[in-house]
Design a protein around this motif. Structure first.
Motif, PDB file in Angstrom:
ATOM      1  N   UNK A   1     -23.459   3.329   1.152  1.00  0.00           N
ATOM      2  CA  UNK A   1     -24.652   3.966   0.572  1.00  0.00           C
ATOM      3  C   UNK A   1     -24.440   5.424   0.180  1.00  0.00           C
ATOM      4  N   UNK A   2     -23.289   5.989   0.536  1.00  0.00           N
ATOM      5  CA  UNK A   2     -23.045   7.394   0.213  1.00  0.00           C
ATOM      6  C   UNK A   2     -23.741   8.359   1.143  1.00  0.00           C
ATOM      7  N   UNK A   3     -24.141   7.878   2.324  1.00  0.00           N
ATOM      8  CA  UNK A   3     -24.791   8.735   3.310  1.00  0.00           C
ATOM      9  C   UNK A   3     -23.777   9.236   4.338  1.00  0.00           C
TER      10      UNK A   3
ATOM     11  N   UNK B   1     -23.274 -16.430  -3.063  1.00  0.00           N
ATOM     12  CA  UNK B   1     -22.695 -16.183  -1.734  1.00  0.00           C
ATOM     13  C   UNK B   1     -21.202 -15.885  -1.895  1.00  0.00           C
ATOM     14  N   UNK B   2     -20.819 -14.643  -1.601  1.00  0.00           N
ATOM     15  CA  UNK B   2     -19.451 -14.176  -1.847  1.00  0.00           C
ATOM     16  C   UNK B   2     -18.838 -13.665  -0.557  1.00  0.00           C
ATOM     17  N   UNK B   3     -17.610 -14.082  -0.271  1.00  0.00           N
ATOM     18  CA  UNK B   3     -16.872 -13.578   0.892  1.00  0.00           C
ATOM     19  C   UNK B   3     -15.841 -12.552   0.433  1.00  0.00           C
ATOM     20  N   UNK B   4     -15.749 -11.470   1.202  1.00  0.00           N
ATOM     21  CA  UNK B   4     -14.812 -10.386   0.901  1.00  0.00           C
ATOM     22  C   UNK B   4     -13.995 -10.095   2.146  1.00  0.00           C
ATOM     23  N   UNK B   5     -12.686 -10.126   2.028  1.00  0.00           N
ATOM     24  CA  UNK B   5     -11.824  -9.786   3.157  1.00  0.00           C
ATOM     25  C   UNK B   5     -11.846  -8.282   3.408  1.00  0.00           C
ATOM     26  N   UNK B   6     -11.576  -7.910   4.662  1.00  0.00           N
ATOM     27  CA  UNK B   6     -11.534  -6.489   5.025  1.00  0.00           C
ATOM     28  C   UNK B   6     -10.515  -6.299   6.136  1.00  0.00           C
ATOM     29  N   UNK B   7     -10.178  -5.047   6.370  1.00  0.00           N
ATOM     30  CA  UNK B   7      -9.267  -4.659   7.441  1.00  0.00           C
ATOM     31  C   UNK B   7     -10.056  -3.818   8.439  1.00  0.00           C
ATOM     32  N   UNK B   8      -9.792  -4.040   9.724  1.00  0.00           N
ATOM     33  CA  UNK B   8     -10.395  -3.180  10.742  1.00  0.00           C
ATOM     34  C   UNK B   8      -9.318  -2.187  11.158  1.00  0.00           C
ATOM     35  N   UNK B   9      -9.442  -0.971  10.652  1.00  0.00           N
ATOM     36  CA  UNK B   9      -8.369   0.012  10.771  1.00  0.00           C
ATOM     37  C   UNK B   9      -8.900   1.301  11.360  1.00  0.00           C
ATOM     38  N   UNK B  10      -8.375   1.678  12.520  1.00  0.00           N
ATOM     39  CA  UNK B  10      -8.793   2.923  13.187  1.00  0.00           C
ATOM     40  C   UNK B  10     -10.309   2.975  13.377  1.00  0.00           C
ATOM     41  N   UNK B  11     -10.874   1.827  13.737  1.00  0.00           N
ATOM     42  CA  UNK B  11     -12.303   1.765  14.003  1.00  0.00           C
ATOM     43  C   UNK B  11     -13.183   1.725  12.776  1.00  0.00           C
ATOM     44  N   UNK B  12     -12.579   1.552  11.588  1.00  0.00           N
ATOM     45  CA  UNK B  12     -13.361   1.507  10.349  1.00  0.00           C
ATOM     46  C   UNK B  12     -13.165   0.167   9.658  1.00  0.00           C
TER      47      UNK B  12
ATOM     48  N   UNK C   1     -20.553   3.654  10.136  1.00  0.00           N
ATOM     49  CA  UNK C   1     -19.655   4.244   9.154  1.00  0.00           C
ATOM     50  C   UNK C   1     -19.576   3.387   7.889  1.00  0.00           C
ATOM     51  N   UNK C   2     -19.581   2.065   8.080  1.00  0.00           N
ATOM     52  CA  UNK C   2     -19.519   1.145   6.940  1.00  0.00           C
ATOM     53  C   UNK C   2     -20.772   1.299   6.078  1.00  0.00           C
ATOM     54  N   UNK C   3     -21.942   1.371   6.718  1.00  0.00           N
ATOM     55  CA  UNK C   3     -23.187   1.569   5.967  1.00  0.00           C
ATOM     56  C   UNK C   3     -23.156   2.909   5.232  1.00  0.00           C
ATOM     57  N   UNK C   4     -22.681   3.957   5.900  1.00  0.00           N
ATOM     58  CA  UNK C   4     -22.550   5.260   5.241  1.00  0.00           C
ATOM     59  C   UNK C   4     -21.632   5.166   4.026  1.00  0.00           C
ATOM     60  N   UNK C   5     -20.501   4.469   4.182  1.00  0.00           N
ATOM     61  CA  UNK C   5     -19.553   4.329   3.071  1.00  0.00           C
ATOM     62  C   UNK C   5     -20.172   3.563   1.904  1.00  0.00           C
TER      63      UNK C   5
ATOM     64  N   UNK D   1     -13.274  -1.781  -3.567  1.00  0.00           N
ATOM     65  CA  UNK D   1     -13.944  -0.498  -3.296  1.00  0.00           C
ATOM     66  C   UNK D   1     -15.378  -0.695  -2.807  1.00  0.00           C
ATOM     67  N   UNK D   2     -15.854   0.261  -2.008  1.00  0.00           N
ATOM     68  CA  UNK D   2     -17.221   0.199  -1.495  1.00  0.00           C
ATOM     69  C   UNK D   2     -18.234   0.109  -2.635  1.00  0.00           C
ATOM     70  N   UNK D   3     -17.963   0.819  -3.730  1.00  0.00           N
ATOM     71  CA  UNK D   3     -18.877   0.786  -4.868  1.00  0.00           C
ATOM     72  C   UNK D   3     -18.968  -0.616  -5.461  1.00  0.00           C
TER      73      UNK D   3
END
Length: 274
Positions: A128-130, A8-19, A122-126, A25-27
């Motif tokens: 999975x590369x879709x 179980x891993x937590x990763x911080x993120x930024x909510x920037x311009x709706x993304x 958009x997050x799912x697309x980022x 990295x997403x990868x």
């Protein structure tokens, strides 16, 4: 990035311009998911945005008759699910709001729901590369946005599983706060015969990411509370499945092939902060 429990891993993120932009990295996020781990993304989506989705969903449901028949996957509906899935024999008790025809909703409702579902898409697309958009495409996979309410007093979703593709990674966004809006019930998983429970680890605005073919469930809310379909108290989540509803369903037997297919990469993984 921080490991808060085994797998179980937590990763911080930024909510920037709706993304949603994670600190890594997403990868790298997808590598962690596929090892496999359960990854909780701290999205930073504002509380007012999240709570407005609950309020708007409830208002829409109040003016929309409950669906009674089989799912058609081409409309907007809400259903009080209380049955046992035929194939996987997974019992269910929750209130499901499914927006397959999201773009057909009135302007106000559509925009409120898109305030979370567009960042999730958009997050799912980022990840999975879709580059998928909303819209019903019979004979092809498409998005099935859902807002799910687990009422107090015993709601749950039994152990079940999905084909890995085309979803690849499951997404569960918390719309309200554990310990404040509800005090029991969370999503659990099996990884390498180890039980991973996320109850108490997911805060409002966090997205749980998981490899889509992991067996998982939603633990019951406490029976100490009185159950009511009409009481808005309880756990609320937004999820974004991506699949072809007319394709082959998940097998009746749990998928265990991933145990052999996934390489844990213990010796090559970067150190995780603790």
């Amino acid at each position: 990035m921080k490991e808060v429990a085994k797998y179980l891993i937590k990763v911080d993120a930024e909510f920037k311009d709706g993304r949603i932009v994670p600190e890594i990295p997403y990868e790298e996020v997808m590598r962690l998911v596929n090892e496999p781990n359960i990854v909780i993304i701290k999205t930073g989506i504002p509380e007012t945005t999240l709570r407005s989705v609950i309020t708007t969903t409830r208002a829409w449901a109040d003016s929309t008759p409950l669906a009674e028949g089989p799912d058609t996957f081409d409309n907007n509906q809400h259903k009080q699910r209380l049955h046992i899935a035929k194939i996987q024999q997974a019992p269910q008790l929750f209130h499901d709001h499914t927006f397959d025809a999201l773009l057909d909703l009135d302007e106000s409702t559509r925009q409120t729901l898109l305030s979370v579902f567009n960042p999730m898409r958009q997050f799912w697309n980022d990840l999975t590369g879709n580059n998928e958009e909303y819209g019903i495409r019979k004979g092809q996979p498409y998005f099935h946005p859902q807002v799910t309410h687990y009422p107090l007093g015993g709601s749950f979703f039994g152990r079940h599983w999905h084909p890995l593709n085309p979803q690849k990674v499951g997404t569960i966004l918390a719309l309200n706060q554990y310990g404040k809006d509800y005090t029991s019930g969370g999503t659990g998983y099996v990884i390498n015969d180890h039980i991973v429970e996320t109850e108490g680890y997911q805060d409002m605005g966090d997205i749980i990411l998981f490899r889509y073919d992991l067996p998982h469930w939603v633990s019951p809310s406490s029976f100490a509370d009185r159950f009511s379909w009409d009481d808005p108290a309880g756990r609320w989540v937004a999820i974004l499945p991506f699949y072809d509803p007319w394709a082959k369903p998940a097998d009746k037997d749990e998928p265990q092939g991933w145990k052999a297919q996934i390489q844990t990469a213990k010796n090559t993984s970067p150190e995780v902060a603790v």
